[in-house]
Scaffold this active site. Structure first.
Site, mmCIF file in Angstrom:
data_model
loop_
_atom_site.group_PDB
_atom_site.id
_atom_site.type_symbol
_atom_site.label_atom_id
_atom_site.label_comp_id
_atom_site.label_asym_id
_atom_site.label_seq_id
_atom_site.Cartn_x
_atom_site.Cartn_y
_atom_site.Cartn_z
ATOM 1 N NE ARG A 100 -0.403 1.751 3.589
ATOM 2 C CZ ARG A 100 0.725 2.455 3.740
ATOM 3 N NH1 ARG A 100 1.904 1.868 3.940
ATOM 4 N NH2 ARG A 100 0.710 3.768 3.692
ATOM 5 C CG ASP A 112 -2.959 8.309 -1.641
ATOM 6 O OD1 ASP A 112 -2.829 8.820 -0.515
ATOM 7 O OD2 ASP A 112 -2.691 7.121 -1.895
HETATM 8 O O1 MRU Z 1 -4.641 3.539 1.958
HETATM 9 P P1 MRU Z 1 -3.146 3.681 1.949
HETATM 10 O O2 MRU Z 1 -2.488 3.146 3.179
HETATM 11 O O3 MRU Z 1 -2.544 3.146 0.674
HETATM 12 O O4 MRU Z 1 -2.946 5.247 1.947
HETATM 13 C C1 MRU Z 1 -1.660 5.783 1.968
HETATM 14 C C2 MRU Z 1 -1.632 7.250 2.047
HETATM 15 O O5 MRU Z 1 -2.638 7.914 2.076
HETATM 16 C C3 MRU Z 1 -0.288 7.890 1.991
HETATM 17 O O6 MRU Z 1 -0.287 9.072 2.732
HETATM 18 C C4 MRU Z 1 0.029 8.224 0.542
HETATM 19 O O7 MRU Z 1 -0.150 7.099 -0.283
HETATM 20 C C5 MRU Z 1 1.401 8.731 0.372
HETATM 21 S S1 MRU Z 1 2.580 7.423 0.552
HETATM 22 C C6 MRU Z 1 4.130 7.995 0.308
#
Ligand code: MRU
Length: 363
Positions: free
Chosen positions: A60, A258
């Site tokens: 993730r 994201d």
């Molecule tokens: O749902 P996730 O755990 O994949 O979400 C991750 C995030 O929101 C992070 O802050 C984002 O991907 C940046 S990672 C360098």
């Protein structure tokens, strides 16, 4: 620190965390659903297994799922040839590869790095003149390129971030949200990469890590990474951030992203928006750290960013215990969009820009 996510994995290297490891003919993923209880690895040999691993959040974090999807495309190209009786026609091969791309694209909607990496792999497969039997190897090189570049990018984000940290106090208290560290990238991290760089330069007093309800990436993953490297870390629940700021415990907030729209509106883990609001109320600088691959210049603003809604079970339960009565209704958006005007600066590998200056980075 060694810079080699391709070498054989040794448990003793756990503090140099690489969530994705290329093993010569397959991929190992650090199973992020089991941390910090246990450090386990999942072997991935098929594109469908990579898609499932992304969907289940074994891997993730925006940059990490881009890298993982790129390897998924390589595995898919290999499968198409291996499973055909005769070498398929180019058109048939590309159609099958597009179907695999569709499967991977369908795993998670918000992080644009996923689509960026898959599009790059599809474009390469379409443009190459190589024989069908050679395309998988070309895609493997591309996946490794994306992988290694993400690691280098994170180091550069760390350096760029250092340059804009507040000058006072000398040792900073940095608050962060979710997990943006080595586990969320090829290694090192984006926002947590800046934290790591600050720690190495003697500019960090401590990190405040939001637990990040409902999946607790802050508590489970960010704190785990900090503990591995002995970076001083204090865990708080998301709702404590405002109080910590009011008590003067926080000098700067740094989060990841994201997807960043062309005007700087930023989608990140749910809770980021309220963190930006309380930062503004307390006059605390609020930075977003992200690679250029997280910027989606095709979207004028954040209103069109697709927001993933996840299984209500994530909020209905704490661990294995259901915390609400039968008949409860749920809403579980996994991300929110922080308006650009709440963001002090966006730390990229190239430079730090204000949201207004973001368009200058368009290539
Ligand atoms: O749902 P996730 O755990 O994949 O979400 C991750 C995030 O929101 C992070 O802050 C984002 O991907 C940046 S990672 C360098």
């Amino acid at each position: 620190m060694s810079l080699d996510p391709f070498s054989s994995h040794k448990m003793s290297e756990a503090s140099h965390v690489y969530p994705i490891l290329w093993q010569g003919d397959h991929i190992l993923l650090v199973d992020q659903t089991r941390l910090p209880r246990e450090y386990g690895l999942v072997e991935i040999r098929r594109s469908a297994d990579m898609a499932e691993a992304i969907q289940r959040m074994i891997v993730r974090g925006a940059p990490a799922i881009g890298v993982a999807a790129a390897y998924g495309m390589y595995l898919g190209a290999k499968e198409i040839v291996a499973e055909a009786v005769d070498v398929p026609e180019r058109q048939v091969f590309l159609e099958k590869l597009e179907a695999i791309a569709g499967l991977l694209r369908g795993t998670r909607p918000t992080a644009v790095n996923l689509f960026w990496a898959i599009d790059r792999m599809v474009a390469l497969a379409r443009s190459t003149d190589a024989p069908i039997t050679g395309i998988a190897d070309i895609l493997l090189q591309e996946a490794q390129d994306i992988h290694l570049n993400d690691l280098k990018t994170c180091y550069r984000i760390g350096e760029q971030g250092l340059a804009v940290l507040p000058e006072q106090p000398e040792k900073l208290r940095i608050l962060t949200h979710c997990n943006t560290g080595a586990l969320a990238t090829a290694g090192y991290g984006t926002a947590l990469g800046v934290v790591r760089s600050a720690w190495r330069e003697g500019r960090l007093e401590r990190v405040y890590a939001d637990e990040t309800r409902p999946r607790l990436q802050g508590a489970k993953l960010t704190v785990w990474e900090c503990v591995q490297e002995k970076i001083p870390v204090t865990l708080i629940t998301d709702s404590m951030a405002a109080q910590c700021m009011k008590e003067g415990r926080v000098d700067v907030v740094i989060v990841g992203a994201d997807r960043i729209a062309a005007n700087g509106d930023t989608a990140n883990k749910i809770g980021t928006y309220s963190l930006a609001l309380v930062s503004k109320a307390h006059n605390i600088p609020f930075y977003v750290a992200a690679p250029l691959s997280t910027i989606d210049f095709s979207l004028a603003d954040g209103s069109k960013i697709p927001i993933e809604e996840r299984n209500p079970e994530e909020i209905a339960k704490v661990g294995d215990t259901t915390i609400c009565p039968p008949g409860t209704e749920f809403y579980n958006p996994a991300f929110d969009v922080t308006p650009a005007d709440l963001i002090t600066g966006i730390i990229t590998e190239e430079k730090v820009v204000t949201p207004d200056e973001l368009r200058s980075l368009k290539r």
